[in-house]
Design a protein around this motif. Structure first.
Motif, PDB file in Angstrom:
ATOM      1  N   ARG A   1       0.298  -1.399  -0.073  1.00 14.88           N
ATOM      2  CA  ARG A   1       0.193   0.486   0.559  1.00 14.88           C
ATOM      3  C   ARG A   1       1.134   1.660  -0.181  1.00 14.88           C
ATOM      4  N   ASP A   2       2.359   0.947   0.367  1.00 11.22           N
ATOM      5  CA  ASP A   2       3.214   1.780   0.357  1.00 11.22           C
ATOM      6  C   ASP A   2       3.595   2.977  -0.802  1.00 11.22           C
ATOM      7  N   GLU A   3       2.589   3.928  -2.026  1.00 17.04           N
ATOM      8  CA  GLU A   3       3.188   4.322  -3.094  1.00 17.04           C
ATOM      9  C   GLU A   3       4.135   4.724  -3.321  1.00 17.04           C
ATOM     10  N   ASN A   4       4.992   5.550  -1.310  1.00 21.36           N
ATOM     11  CA  ASN A   4       6.633   6.603  -1.509  1.00 21.36           C
ATOM     12  C   ASN A   4       7.356   5.353  -1.421  1.00 21.36           C
ATOM     13  N   TYR A   5       7.038   4.195  -1.782  1.00 22.95           N
ATOM     14  CA  TYR A   5       8.522   2.817  -1.039  1.00 22.95           C
ATOM     15  C   TYR A   5       9.901   3.279  -1.887  1.00 22.95           C
ATOM     16  N   TRP A   6      10.743   2.676  -1.365  1.00 25.72           N
ATOM     17  CA  TRP A   6      12.102   2.922  -2.098  1.00 25.72           C
ATOM     18  C   TRP A   6      12.662   2.028  -0.915  1.00 25.72           C
ATOM     19  N   PHE A   7      13.364   1.341  -1.640  1.00 25.95           N
ATOM     20  CA  PHE A   7      14.043   0.088  -0.844  1.00 25.95           C
ATOM     21  C   PHE A   7      15.327   1.001   0.123  1.00 25.95           C
ATOM     22  N   ASP A   8      16.098   1.513  -0.068  1.00 29.22           N
ATOM     23  CA  ASP A   8      17.076   2.799   0.728  1.00 29.22           C
ATOM     24  C   ASP A   8      16.086   3.580   1.931  1.00 29.22           C
ATOM     25  N   LYS A   9      15.507   4.059   1.819  1.00 25.99           N
ATOM     26  CA  LYS A   9      14.684   4.171   2.962  1.00 25.99           C
ATOM     27  C   LYS A   9      14.483   3.128   3.746  1.00 25.99           C
ATOM     28  N   ASP A  10      13.915   2.506   2.958  1.00 26.78           N
ATOM     29  CA  ASP A  10      13.296   0.817   4.452  1.00 26.78           C
ATOM     30  C   ASP A  10      14.381   0.962   4.464  1.00 26.78           C
ATOM     31  N   MET A  11      15.425   0.380   4.086  1.00 26.17           N
ATOM     32  CA  MET A  11      17.098  -0.332   4.831  1.00 26.17           C
ATOM     33  C   MET A  11      17.253   0.604   6.490  1.00 26.17           C
ATOM     34  N   THR A  12      17.140   2.378   4.816  1.00 21.17           N
ATOM     35  CA  THR A  12      17.584   2.895   6.611  1.00 21.17           C
ATOM     36  C   THR A  12      16.488   3.361   8.295  1.00 21.17           C
ATOM     37  N   ASN A  13      15.275   3.282   7.687  1.00 19.85           N
ATOM     38  CA  ASN A  13      14.487   3.347   8.154  1.00 19.85           C
ATOM     39  C   ASN A  13      14.688   1.814   9.410  1.00 19.85           C
ATOM     40  N   HIS A  14      15.225   0.869   9.069  1.00 27.29           N
ATOM     41  CA  HIS A  14      14.924  -0.470  10.592  1.00 27.29           C
ATOM     42  C   HIS A  14      16.732   0.308  10.670  1.00 27.29           C
ATOM     43  N   ALA A  15      17.596   0.430   9.944  1.00 22.58           N
ATOM     44  CA  ALA A  15      18.540   0.477   9.966  1.00 22.58           C
ATOM     45  C   ALA A  15      18.740   1.446  11.835  1.00 22.58           C
ATOM     46  N   LEU A  16      18.031   2.556  11.093  1.00 20.71           N
ATOM     47  CA  LEU A  16      17.791   3.427  12.813  1.00 20.71           C
ATOM     48  C   LEU A  16      17.142   3.134  14.044  1.00 20.71           C
ATOM     49  N   GLU A  17      16.329   2.177  13.497  1.00 24.22           N
ATOM     50  CA  GLU A  17      15.161   1.506  14.753  1.00 24.22           C
ATOM     51  C   GLU A  17      16.175   0.371  15.288  1.00 24.22           C
ATOM     52  N   TRP A  18      16.855  -0.498  14.847  1.00 23.94           N
ATOM     53  CA  TRP A  18      17.788  -0.855  15.741  1.00 23.94           C
ATOM     54  C   TRP A  18      19.252  -0.278  16.215  1.00 23.94           C
ATOM     55  N   LEU A  19      19.175   0.897  15.556  1.00 21.62           N
ATOM     56  CA  LEU A  19      20.310   1.729  16.700  1.00 21.62           C
ATOM     57  C   LEU A  19      20.036   2.106  17.892  1.00 21.62           C
ATOM     58  N   SER A  20      18.252   2.572  17.934  1.00 26.51           N
ATOM     59  CA  SER A  20      17.413   3.428  18.985  1.00 26.51           C
ATOM     60  C   SER A  20      17.434   1.380  20.119  1.00 26.51           C
ATOM     61  N   SER A  21      16.923   0.810  19.658  1.00 32.14           N
ATOM     62  CA  SER A  21      16.774  -0.636  20.224  1.00 32.14           C
ATOM     63  C   SER A  21      18.109  -0.294  21.081  1.00 32.14           C
ATOM     64  N   THR A  22      19.559  -1.600  20.297  1.00 34.05           N
ATOM     65  CA  THR A  22      20.596  -0.989  20.756  1.00 34.05           C
ATOM     66  C   THR A  22      20.955  -0.085  21.976  1.00 34.05           C
ATOM     67  N   HIS A  23      20.886   0.848  21.358  1.00 33.44           N
ATOM     68  CA  HIS A  23      21.813   2.102  22.626  1.00 33.44           C
ATOM     69  C   HIS A  23      20.346   2.523  24.006  1.00 33.44           C
ATOM     70  N   GLY A  24      19.177   1.714  23.188  1.00 32.62           N
ATOM     71  CA  GLY A  24      18.781   2.330  24.834  1.00 32.62           C
ATOM     72  C   GLY A  24      18.468   0.480  25.739  1.00 32.62           C
ATOM     73  N   GLN A  25      18.864  -0.416  24.851  1.00 30.87           N
ATOM     74  CA  GLN A  25      18.915  -1.309  25.699  1.00 30.87           C
ATOM     75  C   GLN A  25      20.141  -2.020  26.054  1.00 30.87           C
ATOM     76  N   GLN A  26      21.640  -1.793  25.077  1.00 30.83           N
ATOM     77  CA  GLN A  26      22.546  -1.924  25.358  1.00 30.83           C
ATOM     78  C   GLN A  26      23.779  -0.889  25.336  1.00 30.83           C
TER      79      GLN A  26
END
Length: 764
Positions: free
Chosen positions: A220-245
């Motif tokens: 349903r995402d008409e503005n999807y681009w892989f590099d943006k999606d990849m970066t979103n996941h990288a940012l989420e991982w950075l947030s979780s690791t920094h918050g937890q560890q």
């Protein structure tokens, strides 16, 4: 009131006991309890008596952000004088060091295997890309257990690890949904993986993998681009690791697909470059060359390599050709700039969380030179496997599709060689710097004080692992999981952080890719010539190639062959290459890329005979793990329909660019064979009437005719449609799936209205 108070006090007492047991309050214990040993807790260092001790990185160990782009020539990005703006990499270089004599292997799997292990690519079985591996020690595409990756070494030293984007280092036959997974990113030391397995990926409709699982992007995402999606996941991982560890450093490997084909980018980004490449590739080379000298990334005595043979002068092109080719470069530039923007988002997050200062960023701009794939460029790279040459005349009619999800192409050779300025040649050519020299930036604000410094020491991708190990303060282990480890082939470049003029410590290096080879030694480079065209099939015997000699100290862009002047030096370097080749498993040499694509040269990804039964579900099967089309091929789909209007997918493989599919359309069985994405090769077999409710068998059969083959569609044993084809064009890429739409089909039904019970495929 008293009763209520008693109840409250009773609850409070019970809560107090529970809290005391949890260590929150002192609790008067009976005499017997007092004589028992106290419940143990961790010591001041966090160690336990019986719990496994946590792995800890050295004190103040830096985070490590390792970035590698794809098919980006030395002269592509603004950081190294190019016309594609990369402001975020420019900023990192201004805060760190720029390396101008750094080298790769000329192809992606090979470069990445060396990057991850610190060993030469043949040493770790990656003499060429995994898709053309053969049964020889240097070419299996199997990274051995004797060469643990950086991910594993850092993981064992207290790092949390992740990998995003391209993984082209899992052997083809192991990429199926059942693995084995030892050579997937999770098995190579990375806690988390989000990306794709293979050479390249559709930026709008990617074949996504999260850890071991195939997933779909949100349709349903008409503005999807892989590099943006990849970066979103990288940012989420950075947030979780920094918050937890937050006490643990991270290692992130960010491996974008930009600028590898398909070259695609958001329209608003492509529009930013409108008209900026109308000057053509000849003038672009001159502009890039002048910029490179102005910013000092090439020496003052460097010469611009002569024009690449067969590339037409821009002035000789028609108006339509100029318009087409300029648009293709606008798209390529936008793709690189768009990734740089995503990279900037990661920098922003590190800055916000206070982690940037102690983060060592290693950014390698390209895993090889620009790709010399097609003289006219392309809109569908898969059409080449069908023997189709896309002419500029046909491409210009589709100019508005370029760069969108309706394209899967690459820019023409002229732009690739322009982005390799000032060097000759490009991707796959290991004998010349255009294929092997890539720009690199290293930044570590807490450690590197020479902000904006330039480094000219010879470096190679095998040097990155030892550099990171030294920066962290660790030694790679002699054994991993009881397996004796091979010595590192590279040497640390950390000495360059403080010593800009120090003599280079990596003094010798061999290069080889598909028979193209070279040997570097103390500023001299012996190189085989290039009598074949990298944009076509290479049928040359690599053992008959002539050798050339270059003095890079006087001729840094490799333009003057001095073999006749220094025959003894050439003989010395040729002997050095032979010695290295024997030591590092380079022999036997082979140049025939297209012959080696045949799956017969590798273990099978599909086993168990010639008949296979599949069932509906979200599981995707890469092409090498699914029965391939042949001249004797049959599929039988068992389904049950509810009525005459059922619609939806039954079996699909591939995409709109190359593939086939069996489906129901308003109850009517339809088989589409589309091996090239073009109408000329497409065959659509459609039954005459809709199926009634009940159980049905739909059969598709390919069988030989007197000349060519025939595709037939049968419904419940009766032929419903047939069409001849001159030959079977195999679908060599893309995933197969049962009862779900193709990965790039976002408009059709997600499931069939019918019940897909099973699909049996017989392929001989």
């Amino acid at each position: 009131m008293r009763q209520r108070l008693r109840r409250i006090m009773g609850h409070a007492c019970k809560a107090g006991v529970a809290l005391a047991l949890a260590g929150g309050l002192p609790l008067a214990a009976p005499q017997a309890m007092a004589q028992q040993e106290q419940i143990p807790v961790a010591d001041a260092h966090g160690n336990w008596r019986y719990y496994p001790s946590p792995k800890r990185a050295p004190a103040n160990a830096p985070n490590v952000l390792l970035v590698m782009t794809d098919d980006v020539g030395f002269g592509a990005s603004s950081t190294f004088g190019g016309l594609s703006p990369t402001p975020n990499l420019d900023a990192v270089a201004a805060n760190g060091l720029k390396y101008t004599q750094f080298h790769t292997t000329a192809m992606c799997s090979s470069t990445r295997a060396s990057l991850l292990t610190g060993r030469n690519h043949h040493t770790v079985g990656n003499g060429s890309i995994s898709n053309v591996s053969v049964d020889a020690p240097g070419y299996t595409s199997v990274i051995p257990a004797t060469a643990a990756t950086m991910g594993r070494i850092l993981q064992d030293n207290g790092y949390v690890t992740s990998w995003y984007g391209k993984n082209h280092n899992t052997p083809d036959w192991e990429t199926g949904p059942n693995g084995p997974y030892a050579r997937w990113p999770n098995g190579m030391g990375f806690d988390y993986f989000y990306g794709f397995n293979g050479a390249g990926v559709d930026q709008v409709n990617p074949t996504l993998i999260e850890n071991r699982n195939s997933i779909r992007r949100d349709p349903r995402d008409e503005n999807y681009w892989f590099d943006k999606d990849m970066t979103n996941h990288a940012l989420e991982w950075l947030s979780s690791t920094h918050g937890q560890q937050s006490d643990k450093p991270f290692f992130m490997y960010l491996a974008t697909g930009a600028m590898h084909g398909p070259q695609q980018a958001p329209k608003e980004w492509v529009d930013k470059f409108k008209g900026q490449f109308d000057m053509g590739w000849d003038e672009a080379r001159r502009l890039i060359f002048a910029r490179q000298k102005a910013i000092g990334v090439i020496p003052a005595n460097a010469k611009l390599a002569p024009p690449l043979r067969d590339v037409p002068a821009w002035s000789t092109l028609s108006a339509d050709q100029k318009r087409l080719y300029a648009r293709m470069m606008e798209i390529a530039a936008a793709q690189l700039a768009y990734f740089d923007f995503q990279f900037g988002r990661i920098l922003d997050r590190l800055r916000e969380t206070g982690q940037l200062d102690n983060t060592m960023i290693v950014f390698i701009q390209g895993d090889n030179g620009g790709a010399l794939h097609n003289m006219d460029g392309s809109i569908n790279a898969y059409s080449a496997f069908a023997g189709i040459h896309e002419t500029a005349e046909n491409l210009v009619k589709q100019i508005d599709k370029l760069g969108t999800e309706d394209s899967f192409g690459n820019y023409p050779v002229g732009w690739a060689y322009a982005t390799n300025t000032p060097y000759p040649w490009g991707k796959t050519v290991a004998s010349h710097l255009g294929g092997t020299r890539n720009g690199m930036v290293i930044s570590w604000p807490a450690r590197i004080k020479d902000k904006g410094g330039m480094r000219t020491q010879f470096g190679h991708v095998i040097d990155i692992a030892p550099t990171i190990y030294e920066a962290i303060g660790i030694q790679p282990p002699a054994e991993v999981d009881g397996v004796q480890q091979l010595p590192l082939d590279g040497s640390s470049m950390a000495y360059t952080f403080d010593q800009p003029k120090a003599p280079g410590r990596h003094r010798e290096q061999y290069f080889e890719m598909l028979g193209s080879r070279a040997y570097y030694k103390d500023g001299w480079m012996a190189s085989t010539d290039v009598p074949w065209d990298p944009w076509g099939a290479n049928k040359t015997n690599p053992n008959t190639l002539n050798w050339e000699l270059y003095d890079l100290n006087k001729d840094p862009s490799q333009t003057e062959n001095v073999a006749a002047k220094y025959p003894a030096k050439l003989a010395e370097l040729k002997a050095d290459f032979d010695g290295a080749a024997k030591r590092f498993n380079v022999y036997p040499l082979s140049s025939d890329f297209f012959t080696r694509i045949s799956q017969k040269y590798r273990p099978a990804g599909l086993t168990g005979g010639t008949s296979h039964v599949f069932y509906p579900g979200d599981t995707r099967y890469p092409a090498v793990t699914f029965p391939e089309l042949s001249a004797d091929w049959t599929t039988v789909a068992s389904i049950a329909t509810r009525g005459g209007k059922d619609s939806g997918p039954i079996l699909v493989q591939g995409s709109r660019f190359a593939g086939y599919g069996l489906a129901l359309d308003q109850g009517v069985p339809v088989f589409t064979y589309d091996p090239s994405g073009r109408e000329q090769e497409r065959r659509v077999l459609r039954a005459a009437e809709a199926l009634g409710p009940g159980n049905h068998e739909i059969t598709v059969r390919i069988s030989p005719l007197d000349k060519g083959q025939q595709i037939a569609l049968l419904v419940d044993g009766r032929q419903a449609a047939a069409a001849p084809i001159p030959r079977v064009i195999k679908i060599v890429t893309g995933d197969a799936i049962i009862g779900r739409p193709a990965i790039d089909d976002r408009k059709g039904p997600r499931l069939c209205d019918c019940e897909v019970r099973s699909v049996r495929i017989d392929s001989k």
